[in-house]
Design a protein around this motif. Structure first.
Motif, PDB file in Angstrom:
ATOM      1  N   ASP A  14       5.122  10.464  -9.233  1.00  0.00           N
ATOM      2  CA  ASP A  14       6.303  11.114  -9.813  1.00  0.00           C
ATOM      3  C   ASP A  14       7.551  10.546  -9.124  1.00  0.00           C
ATOM      4  N   TRP A  15       8.711  10.786  -9.687  1.00  0.00           N
ATOM      5  CA  TRP A  15       9.924  10.140  -9.194  1.00  0.00           C
ATOM      6  C   TRP A  15      10.267  10.540  -7.759  1.00  0.00           C
ATOM      7  N   VAL A  16       9.997  11.784  -7.384  1.00  0.00           N
ATOM      8  CA  VAL A  16      10.284  12.214  -6.010  1.00  0.00           C
ATOM      9  C   VAL A  16       9.350  11.499  -5.032  1.00  0.00           C
ATOM     10  N   THR A  17       8.081  11.433  -5.365  1.00  0.00           N
ATOM     11  CA  THR A  17       7.121  10.734  -4.507  1.00  0.00           C
ATOM     12  C   THR A  17       7.467   9.255  -4.419  1.00  0.00           C
ATOM     13  N   ASN A  18       7.871   8.658  -5.534  1.00  0.00           N
ATOM     14  CA  ASN A  18       8.242   7.241  -5.513  1.00  0.00           C
ATOM     15  C   ASN A  18       9.435   6.992  -4.598  1.00  0.00           C
ATOM     16  N   LEU A  19      10.407   7.884  -4.597  1.00  0.00           N
ATOM     17  CA  LEU A  19      11.532   7.744  -3.665  1.00  0.00           C
ATOM     18  C   LEU A  19      11.044   7.803  -2.228  1.00  0.00           C
ATOM     19  N   TRP A  20      10.149   8.759  -1.937  1.00  0.00           N
ATOM     20  CA  TRP A  20       9.597   8.879  -0.597  1.00  0.00           C
ATOM     21  C   TRP A  20       8.808   7.633  -0.224  1.00  0.00           C
ATOM     22  N   ARG A  21       7.995   7.126  -1.157  1.00  0.00           N
ATOM     23  CA  ARG A  21       7.194   5.927  -0.882  1.00  0.00           C
ATOM     24  C   ARG A  21       8.099   4.743  -0.541  1.00  0.00           C
ATOM     25  N   ASP A  22       9.165   4.571  -1.314  1.00  0.00           N
ATOM     26  CA  ASP A  22      10.077   3.450  -1.063  1.00  0.00           C
ATOM     27  C   ASP A  22      10.760   3.604   0.295  1.00  0.00           C
ATOM     28  N   TRP A  23      11.201   4.828   0.622  1.00  0.00           N
ATOM     29  CA  TRP A  23      11.825   5.084   1.922  1.00  0.00           C
ATOM     30  C   TRP A  23      10.833   4.808   3.045  1.00  0.00           C
ATOM     31  N   ALA A  24       9.609   5.286   2.892  1.00  0.00           N
ATOM     32  CA  ALA A  24       8.587   5.100   3.922  1.00  0.00           C
ATOM     33  C   ALA A  24       8.245   3.622   4.091  1.00  0.00           C
ATOM     34  N   ALA A  25       8.217   2.858   3.003  1.00  0.00           N
ATOM     35  CA  ALA A  25       7.925   1.423   3.092  1.00  0.00           C
ATOM     36  C   ALA A  25       9.009   0.694   3.880  1.00  0.00           C
ATOM     37  N   VAL A  26      10.260   1.086   3.690  1.00  0.00           N
ATOM     38  CA  VAL A  26      11.360   0.487   4.457  1.00  0.00           C
ATOM     39  C   VAL A  26      11.203   0.817   5.939  1.00  0.00           C
ATOM     40  N   ARG A  27      10.879   2.057   6.257  1.00  0.00           N
ATOM     41  CA  ARG A  27      10.665   2.452   7.661  1.00  0.00           C
ATOM     42  C   ARG A  27       9.490   1.689   8.276  1.00  0.00           C
ATOM     43  N   LEU A  28       8.426   1.540   7.517  1.00  0.00           N
ATOM     44  CA  LEU A  28       7.261   0.809   7.997  1.00  0.00           C
ATOM     45  C   LEU A  28       7.620  -0.649   8.275  1.00  0.00           C
ATOM     46  N   ARG A  29       8.363  -1.281   7.359  1.00  0.00           N
ATOM     47  CA  ARG A  29       8.789  -2.667   7.560  1.00  0.00           C
ATOM     48  C   ARG A  29       9.629  -2.792   8.828  1.00  0.00           C
ATOM     49  N   LEU A  76       0.836  -1.206   0.000  1.00  0.00           N
ATOM     50  CA  LEU A  76       0.000   0.000   0.000  1.00  0.00           C
ATOM     51  C   LEU A  76       0.865   1.248   0.000  1.00  0.00           C
ATOM     52  N   MET A  77       1.937   1.216   0.797  1.00  0.00           N
ATOM     53  CA  MET A  77       2.830   2.369   0.875  1.00  0.00           C
ATOM     54  C   MET A  77       3.532   2.603  -0.466  1.00  0.00           C
ATOM     55  N   ARG A  78       4.030   1.546  -1.066  1.00  0.00           N
ATOM     56  CA  ARG A  78       4.821   1.697  -2.286  1.00  0.00           C
ATOM     57  C   ARG A  78       3.986   1.822  -3.548  1.00  0.00           C
ATOM     58  N   PHE A  79       2.884   1.076  -3.623  1.00  0.00           N
ATOM     59  CA  PHE A  79       2.178   0.956  -4.903  1.00  0.00           C
ATOM     60  C   PHE A  79       0.720   1.384  -4.847  1.00  0.00           C
ATOM     61  N   GLY A  80       0.285   1.930  -3.734  1.00  0.00           N
ATOM     62  CA  GLY A  80      -1.109   2.335  -3.589  1.00  0.00           C
ATOM     63  C   GLY A  80      -1.443   3.575  -4.404  1.00  0.00           C
ATOM     64  N   ILE A  81      -2.697   3.934  -4.347  1.00  0.00           N
ATOM     65  CA  ILE A  81      -3.200   5.094  -5.079  1.00  0.00           C
ATOM     66  C   ILE A  81      -2.499   6.351  -4.590  1.00  0.00           C
ATOM     67  N   ALA A 115      -2.307  -2.283 -10.031  1.00  0.00           N
ATOM     68  CA  ALA A 115      -1.019  -2.222  -9.336  1.00  0.00           C
ATOM     69  C   ALA A 115      -0.308  -0.935  -9.732  1.00  0.00           C
ATOM     70  N   GLY A 116      -0.486   0.095  -8.911  1.00  0.00           N
ATOM     71  CA  GLY A 116       0.157   1.379  -9.159  1.00  0.00           C
ATOM     72  C   GLY A 116       1.636   1.206  -9.421  1.00  0.00           C
TER      73      GLY A 116
END
Length: 150
Positions: free
Chosen positions: A80-95, A71-76, A127-128
């Protein structure tokens, strides 16, 4: 989850292998949220509260961790590339938070649940970030020794 895999878009051989793999995973009886993401957290005078328990179930907490990661990485939302970097970072923190706070959740258990949770995801969601999600899914399938989408 087996129903979502069976009625999803993966080819039949992959569905059968994934369902057999799912049957070998450990059962869980822990309360799981089923839809945990930032939109389901609110601040109250007592602190943060998790809301919207409509998809709650008893299950393995590692499956919930994987669903939240996806949900964090691929959700609605923006992709954009900056948001995708943030999403990936946030998913790692969540894990890392799941690993620290959830009994029975280990890196290994998350890796074990990732391929079947991701396949089940395909049934009901667009799958976003589709190319990134498909790479994520193929990597999870390969690590589990399951056939890939290709």
């Amino acid at each position: 989850m087996a129903t979502d895999i069976a009625y999803g878009p993966a080819r039949l051989a992959l569905q059968a292998a994934a369902i057999a793999y799912l049957d070998r995973l450990p059962d869980g009886n822990i309360l799981t949220h089923g839809d945990f993401h930032l939109g389901n957290v609110m601040m109250t005078p007592q602190g943060m509260m998790v809301i919207d328990w409509s998809k709650a179930a008893a299950g393995h907490p590692a499956a919930d961790a994987v669903r939240s990661e996806m949900l964090m990485r691929f959700g609605i939302g923006p992709a954009d590339w900056v948001t995708n970097l943030w999403r990936d970072w946030a998913a790692v923190r969540l894990r890392k938070s799941y690993l620290a706070a959830s009994p029975g959740v280990t890196t290994r258990s998350i890796d074990q649940w990732r391929p079947v949770v991701a396949l089940a995801w395909l049934r009901a969601r667009d799958a976003g970030r589709t190319p990134a999600f498909l790479r994520y899914l193929d990597k999870a399938l390969t690590r589990a020794g399951l056939p890939t989408l290709r």
